[in-house]
Structures are given as structure tokens and as C-alpha cells.
Design a protein around this motif. Sequence first.
Motif, PDB file in Angstrom:
ATOM      1  N   VAL A 111       9.568   2.405  -9.874  1.00 44.17           N
ATOM      2  CA  VAL A 111      10.448   3.499 -10.227  1.00 44.17           C
ATOM      3  C   VAL A 111      10.370   4.181 -11.586  1.00 44.17           C
ATOM      4  N   ASP A 112       9.510   5.272 -11.573  1.00 43.06           N
ATOM      5  CA  ASP A 112       8.861   5.994 -12.884  1.00 43.06           C
ATOM      6  C   ASP A 112       9.924   6.680 -13.360  1.00 43.06           C
ATOM      7  N   ASP A 113      10.136   6.832 -14.902  1.00 36.30           N
ATOM      8  CA  ASP A 113      11.036   8.121 -15.338  1.00 36.30           C
ATOM      9  C   ASP A 113      10.113   8.981 -16.106  1.00 36.30           C
ATOM     10  N   TYR A 114      10.552  10.141 -16.021  1.00 39.49           N
ATOM     11  CA  TYR A 114       9.776  11.300 -16.585  1.00 39.49           C
ATOM     12  C   TYR A 114      10.712  12.159 -17.221  1.00 39.49           C
ATOM     13  N   THR A 115      10.310  12.968 -18.154  1.00 47.91           N
ATOM     14  CA  THR A 115      10.920  14.017 -18.863  1.00 47.91           C
ATOM     15  C   THR A 115      10.368  15.342 -18.896  1.00 47.91           C
ATOM     16  N   VAL A 116      11.183  16.307 -18.268  1.00 49.55           N
ATOM     17  CA  VAL A 116      10.815  17.845 -17.764  1.00 49.55           C
ATOM     18  C   VAL A 116      11.591  18.579 -18.840  1.00 49.55           C
ATOM     19  N   GLN A 117      10.582  19.368 -19.908  1.00 54.33           N
ATOM     20  CA  GLN A 117      11.348  20.485 -20.648  1.00 54.33           C
ATOM     21  C   GLN A 117      11.302  21.617 -20.125  1.00 54.33           C
ATOM     22  N   CYS A 118      12.449  22.528 -20.015  1.00 56.99           N
ATOM     23  CA  CYS A 118      12.597  23.983 -19.667  1.00 56.99           C
ATOM     24  C   CYS A 118      13.057  24.666 -20.651  1.00 56.99           C
ATOM     25  N   GLN A 119      12.677  26.214 -20.676  1.00 57.36           N
ATOM     26  CA  GLN A 119      13.133  26.859 -21.531  1.00 57.36           C
ATOM     27  C   GLN A 119      14.523  27.152 -21.631  1.00 57.36           C
ATOM     28  N   GLN A 120      15.046  27.042 -20.358  1.00 54.82           N
ATOM     29  CA  GLN A 120      16.549  27.464 -20.176  1.00 54.82           C
ATOM     30  C   GLN A 120      17.155  26.565 -19.158  1.00 54.82           C
ATOM     31  N   ASP A 121      18.493  26.312 -19.151  1.00 58.86           N
ATOM     32  CA  ASP A 121      19.193  25.725 -18.012  1.00 58.86           C
ATOM     33  C   ASP A 121      18.920  26.272 -16.765  1.00 58.86           C
ATOM     34  N   LEU A 122      18.639  25.301 -15.742  1.00 58.13           N
ATOM     35  CA  LEU A 122      18.309  25.923 -14.382  1.00 58.13           C
ATOM     36  C   LEU A 122      19.458  26.027 -13.571  1.00 58.13           C
ATOM     37  N   LEU A 157       0.816  -1.381   0.105  1.00 54.48           N
ATOM     38  CA  LEU A 157       0.055   0.077   0.120  1.00 54.48           C
ATOM     39  C   LEU A 157       0.745   1.413   0.001  1.00 54.48           C
ATOM     40  N   SER A 158       2.136   1.375  -0.554  1.00 52.32           N
ATOM     41  CA  SER A 158       2.767   2.427  -0.535  1.00 52.32           C
ATOM     42  C   SER A 158       2.527   3.261  -1.888  1.00 52.32           C
ATOM     43  N   GLY A 159       1.778   2.711  -2.738  1.00 55.62           N
ATOM     44  CA  GLY A 159       1.538   3.464  -4.122  1.00 55.62           C
ATOM     45  C   GLY A 159       0.197   4.390  -3.883  1.00 55.62           C
ATOM     46  N   THR A 160      -0.186   5.148  -5.106  1.00 59.23           N
ATOM     47  CA  THR A 160      -1.040   5.927  -4.966  1.00 59.23           C
ATOM     48  C   THR A 160      -1.794   6.070  -6.164  1.00 59.23           C
ATOM     49  N   THR A 161      -2.978   6.395  -6.132  1.00 59.76           N
ATOM     50  CA  THR A 161      -3.606   6.798  -7.673  1.00 59.76           C
ATOM     51  C   THR A 161      -3.676   8.337  -7.778  1.00 59.76           C
ATOM     52  N   ASP A 162      -3.411   9.115  -6.509  1.00 58.34           N
ATOM     53  CA  ASP A 162      -3.519  10.588  -6.587  1.00 58.34           C
ATOM     54  C   ASP A 162      -2.541  11.299  -7.756  1.00 58.34           C
ATOM     55  N   SER A 163      -2.687  12.151  -8.109  1.00 58.54           N
ATOM     56  CA  SER A 163      -2.070  12.842  -9.096  1.00 58.54           C
ATOM     57  C   SER A 163      -0.544  13.522  -8.527  1.00 58.54           C
ATOM     58  N   ILE A 164       0.526  13.283  -9.177  1.00 63.30           N
ATOM     59  CA  ILE A 164       1.642  13.933  -8.693  1.00 63.30           C
ATOM     60  C   ILE A 164       2.460  14.799  -9.746  1.00 63.30           C
ATOM     61  N   SER A 165       2.672  16.192  -9.278  1.00 63.01           N
ATOM     62  CA  SER A 165       3.177  16.761 -10.192  1.00 63.01           C
ATOM     63  C   SER A 165       4.521  17.373  -9.593  1.00 63.01           C
ATOM     64  N   GLN A 172       4.757  20.526 -13.624  1.00 66.36           N
ATOM     65  CA  GLN A 172       4.599  19.479 -14.878  1.00 66.36           C
ATOM     66  C   GLN A 172       4.051  18.115 -14.003  1.00 66.36           C
ATOM     67  N   LEU A 173       2.768  17.847 -14.528  1.00 67.03           N
ATOM     68  CA  LEU A 173       2.132  16.522 -14.079  1.00 67.03           C
ATOM     69  C   LEU A 173       3.045  15.069 -14.407  1.00 67.03           C
ATOM     70  N   LEU A 174       3.277  14.389 -13.655  1.00 70.68           N
ATOM     71  CA  LEU A 174       4.049  13.251 -13.985  1.00 70.68           C
ATOM     72  C   LEU A 174       3.002  11.917 -14.252  1.00 70.68           C
ATOM     73  N   ASN A 175       2.972  11.971 -15.396  1.00 72.51           N
ATOM     74  CA  ASN A 175       1.833  10.996 -15.763  1.00 72.51           C
ATOM     75  C   ASN A 175       2.275  10.028 -17.049  1.00 72.51           C
ATOM     76  N   HIS A 176       2.033   8.827 -17.122  1.00 69.50           N
ATOM     77  CA  HIS A 176       2.170   8.015 -18.088  1.00 69.50           C
ATOM     78  C   HIS A 176       0.993   7.501 -18.581  1.00 69.50           C
ATOM     79  N   PHE A 177       0.791   6.747 -19.728  1.00 67.91           N
ATOM     80  CA  PHE A 177      -0.295   5.846 -20.057  1.00 67.91           C
ATOM     81  C   PHE A 177      -0.230   4.601 -18.953  1.00 67.91           C
ATOM     82  N   GLY A 178      -1.241   4.424 -18.506  1.00 57.58           N
ATOM     83  CA  GLY A 178      -1.379   3.338 -17.138  1.00 57.58           C
ATOM     84  C   GLY A 178      -1.016   3.797 -16.017  1.00 57.58           C
TER      85      GLY A 178
END
Length: 699
Positions: free
Chosen positions: A50-61, A15-23, A36-42
Motif C-alpha cells: 500500500v503505497d502513499d504519494y503526494t500530488v501538488q496542484c495549482q488549484q483545488d480540483l 505476482l500481483s506486483g509490477t516493475t512497470d512505471s505507474i503514473s 505525475q509519476l508515482l515513484n519512491h526510492f526503492g
Amino acid sequence: MATYKVRVATGTDFLSGTTDSISLIIVGTQGESHKQLLNHFGRDFATGAVDDYTVQCQQDLGDLIIVRLYKERYSFFPKNPWYCKYVQVCAPNGRIYHFPAYQWMDGYETLALREATGKTAADDTLPILLEHRKEELRAKQDFYHWRVFVPGLPNYVHIPSYRPPPRRNPNRPEWNGYIPGFPILINFKATKFLDLNLRYSFTKTASFFFRLSPMALGFKLRGLVDSKRSWKRLKDIKKIFPGNKSVVFEYVAEHWAEDSFFGYQYLNGINPGLLCRCTRIPDKFPVTDDMVAPFLGEGTCLQAELEKGNIYLADYRILEGIPAVELNGQKQYHCAPLCLLHFGREGNLLPIAIQLSQTPGPDCPIFLPSDSEWDWLLAKTWVRYAEFYCHEGISHLLETHLIAEAFCLAMLRQLPMCHPLYKLLIPHTRYTIQINSIGRAVLINEGGLSARSMSLGLAGFAEAMVRALSEINYDNLYLPDDFVRRGVQDLPGYYYREDSLAVWDALERYVTEIITYYYPCDAAVEGDLELQSWVQEIFKECLLGRESSGFPTCLRTVPELIRYVTIVIYTCSAKHAAVNTGQLEFTAWMPNFPSSMRNPPIQAKGLTTLETFLDTLPDIKTTCITLLVLWTLSREPDDKRPLGHFPDIHFVEEAPRRSIEMLRQRLAQISHNIRQRNKCLPIPYYYLDPVLIENSISI
């Protein structure tokens, strides 16, 4: 356009997982990303994922410093908690930033995580990071409060009352924190009020309570927990033994009445820190040479043995004058004995004189090994009764559980997660507040173990601990000095001393390496206000501001800090293991560790028989209640983390990671040495084998 690769790890417990939205928002020294909403299909953020996502930014942070996680409602799904282990971000230049979390997000909330590099407040220069430190501490201090449970004992975390509501119909069993037919009141509801970050994992909770039920049910079905009569025969006590018996378990039942084993327990039993070398017979214990000469061997006398350092004293004065209560409708009795022991030429520590009161007199004879068999055995049993309180109340509950909880709560309130000391200490606080909440719901509560199976009852049990806290001295907690103070630094056959010093040395070296890495000079220690607040809060809430305790209110030098932190970690790990792990093995044979006595201390010699001995011991019900609780509290549930194993990654710098690996290697060598030695011993001593020591007090 800058691309950041984000990895988010969810906990592996049920029960460590969640169905809530994570941004997520990534904050760097040169700006921050959009939310950014972290969301994949499924399914995202499933247990163990261990979920992988990509975040695009206008400039280097720039250098990444903070990650903000937002947990929000998703569609029509109900809110459910989420355990986040960590977030990793790979910057466009290939550098990987680690953001440790290792905590629950319960409601719809925001969690700001610092990059994992350990930093004191003096190391932070950016206003955003300084403000983050302050806000984190402000939030934790608003959430975690201190509360008085028993005046005179360390304060503890404030949660709603542990007392269950009264039954609407006393004649009808009702689930309200009681278990119908169970011999003591256990308020299971206490656990639900704890913050999720302080609770057991699901695995550990299930393991803990499922182990309690079968034995309790067995006792109930056999009518044992309802029987208020005496044991008819000593051998009948074996009928309530748990099924899986160890070598030590069997040895205790076989040899408990022997003088050599009685003395052995002072060295390698479950309360091995009481015995002191005696250089002068105290006036309150008027033992003469004529009394004990036959037990000292030829060609010597009491004074000569005192001068040689072969006489030892166990003094239970701290129990004097505490009134006893009634159990099962029968008055109970109490005493505060003195026991004199001699280390002989054969290498055994043997009792040579016992007095069952702190005040000598004609109605308080000094018992000797030459007395009748049952007189001498009952006198020794009274001493073992006193051991029960000094062990369970003082050495175990007070000096490890309650003090460790104060260390833990002060850390949560005064040290931010990025602080090096937080990273160093957090593995040694895991589940401590949870097990203590259970302990308060089982041991120190109306209708619990202390009220239903101890001669001193709830008030007397607490009084013994209050007295002990008023005498605790900081210098005595420094283990090497404690052996010297008690005069037992060279006593042969003291395996507890050998093993505890080995583990202490490994921990002290580890702490030294970590502390000197983050604190290069004394000024860094003295100038760390968060550290000083932690130390001051421990002094105030744990020692209750008692200056005579010698506990520091501030630390000014690196060696002082090393000493302090080593004491904290040792108390929360190895010290607890030494007094907890062997509980069941030494206590299951009740005459070796009785919790109550039903006849007064013997006032004249020659009157004790087997029948009076059995009538003095706890009745069947009291025996079963004590065994049931000690069985539960000494059986380590699943989800264990042995000393030196830190799966949660809090340190990311190379130096502390290297120190952790060196600690593991030292502990592995200690474990090997202990196991090799034990092969040659009739009674193996393994309670301080690092493989069996937990990082924290979790049981």
C-alpha cells in the motif's frame, strides 16, 4: 497550491506486483492534475503493498470524480501485469475519495476509475461522467463477445478454441494439453487464453491442479485407470476411496442399499429439487393398489394415500430416447425410469414402485420392494444412474454453472463499474468464467469425462441439458414458489428446503435494502437503460430468446427487480452449493451414483444376481475416471470467500455498508441454527451452512 494525498493498493496474490512505471492524473469537477509519476526510492507496487504519494496542484480540483492510471515501460525491465485493488485520494479539505479497481492492468495501458459512489445513468449529469460510462461499456463489449459452444445451450464468453493441436507423433507423449497416461483429455491450455480479470488467482490455480495430480498418479500406478474389467466384489470399490472420509462419506457406503436412504437422498442429497407430490398415478406408470398395498401400512390404500398427499413421484422423462455409446470397447445402456415413493407413518420416504421405461409393457415390469433382493437393488441403481445425469448435467452444470456464466458475461458487457447493480453482483461472479472454461475442458470436450465415462457420451450429455433448458421456466427459479409447485412445502425432514429458504430470505432482504436505496420508485427501474440491456442480453444469450421461458425482457417495477436480482445471486451462490458441495460424499461409493450401465435394463424379474449386478455397474476404469474428476471439481480450492464476505470495497455509502453487515449477521444466525440442528441428526445436512457457501461459483 492544493495538496492531494494518494494511496495505491496492490493485490496480495502471488505476482500481483509490477516493475512497470505507474503514473496518475486526478480529475475533479473544477479541473485536473498534471500527470505525475508515482515513484519512491526503492520498489513501488510490490505484491501486497500500500503505497502513499503526494500530488501538488495549482488549484483545488473540486469534487473528485475520476482517477486515470497509466502503466508504462520502466527502463529495460520486461512488461509484467499489475493487480490494482484501489486508489484513495485525500483532498485538501480532508475528504477521502475511494476509487475501486480490483482488476489487472496487463499491457502498457490506461485505466480510468470512477469515484465509488453507486450511480445509474440518470444520476450522472456531468458530460465527462456520461462519456466515461459509454466508453467503458464500449470497450468491454468490444473485448467480451458471446459464442455458441453447443447449440441449444446458453452462450458463453468467446475465447480461442479449447481443442488442443494434434500430436505430431501419436506414439510419443508430448505436452500439448494432454497429460501422458492421464485417463481423460484435459486441455490446460484453455486457461491461458482467458483475460487476466477472469482467471483464478495464482493460489487458487495451484491449489486446484495440485490436488488433481496425486490421486491421478495413484490410480495410474495401481493400474486402476487401465483396467476394463468388472469389480469382483462390492467391497473392493472402497479401495479407491480418497483418504479423508467424512461422516456422510462413510454413511453412504454403509447404507446405500437401504430403501430409507434411497428416499432420503431425494430430500437432502445432491439433487434435492426433483421430487414432486403425486396426486394421480400417470397412465404411463400403471401402478395398482394391489401392487403397493403391502408397503403402505394397515388400514389404507393407494388412493387414500394419494388424497392425503403422501405419494411422491420422481420422473426422469427428460432422459427418454437419448442413445447410449460405447465405453472401453463395450456397449453401454440407458433408461428413463419412473419411481414412486411413499411418506409413511414412521417419517421415512420409501420407494414403493420402479419402472425402468416411460412406456409400460410386458418387457417393462414394475419392480417392487417385495421382489428379489438383487432385482430391487438393481432397479434402484438404475434410478440412481438417471439421477447422475439429472444432477450433473441439469441441476449442476446447466442450472448453476452455465446460467450463472451468462448472468456474469451480460453484467460485464452491459453494466459499468459505477452502476449499483454491478457493485451488488460482482462478488457473485468471481472466477465463474474460469471454472466454466475448465469444465468445458474437462467435461464437455472430446476425450473428456462425458466422452470417456458416461453411457450417453458427449452428445447425449449435451442433449439432456438442451432439453432441460428448453423447459426452464422463470417462475420456477423463484425458490419459495418452486416448493409449492412441487407440492413439497410441508414435507417433513426436508432440511434442504428449510436451509435454502432461510438463506433465500436473508439474500432477498439484503437485495431489497440495496435496490430500494438506489431505486426509489418504479420509474427509476424502467428508465434505467443499462439495466434493461442487461436483462435483454440474458434473455437473448442465456434463454436463447425463448419466450415460453417466462424470463423477462424488461423490468418495470422495484419488486420485479428485487425478484430478478435475488434469483441471480441465489443461483450464483447457495443454489450451486446445494448441488456441488456434497458431490464427493454421495458419489464416491460408485453404486450409489453410477455414470454408466453395461447391461440393458432388466426386462424380467428373478434373473438378477450379484454377478449380473456387478457386470452392469461401470468397470474399474470408468469408476476411477468419474471419481477422479468429481474429486477435483468438488474440492473447493484455497482463496475462498464465504457468502456475505465482501473484502473488495465497491460500496462506500453508509446505507449499503450497513446492509452488508446486517446480511452477515443474518447468515451467522442461520449457520448457528444449522449446526445446532445437525447435532441431533444421524446424517448432518450442512451444504447450505453459509460458512460453506461461496459467494460465487468458483469450483
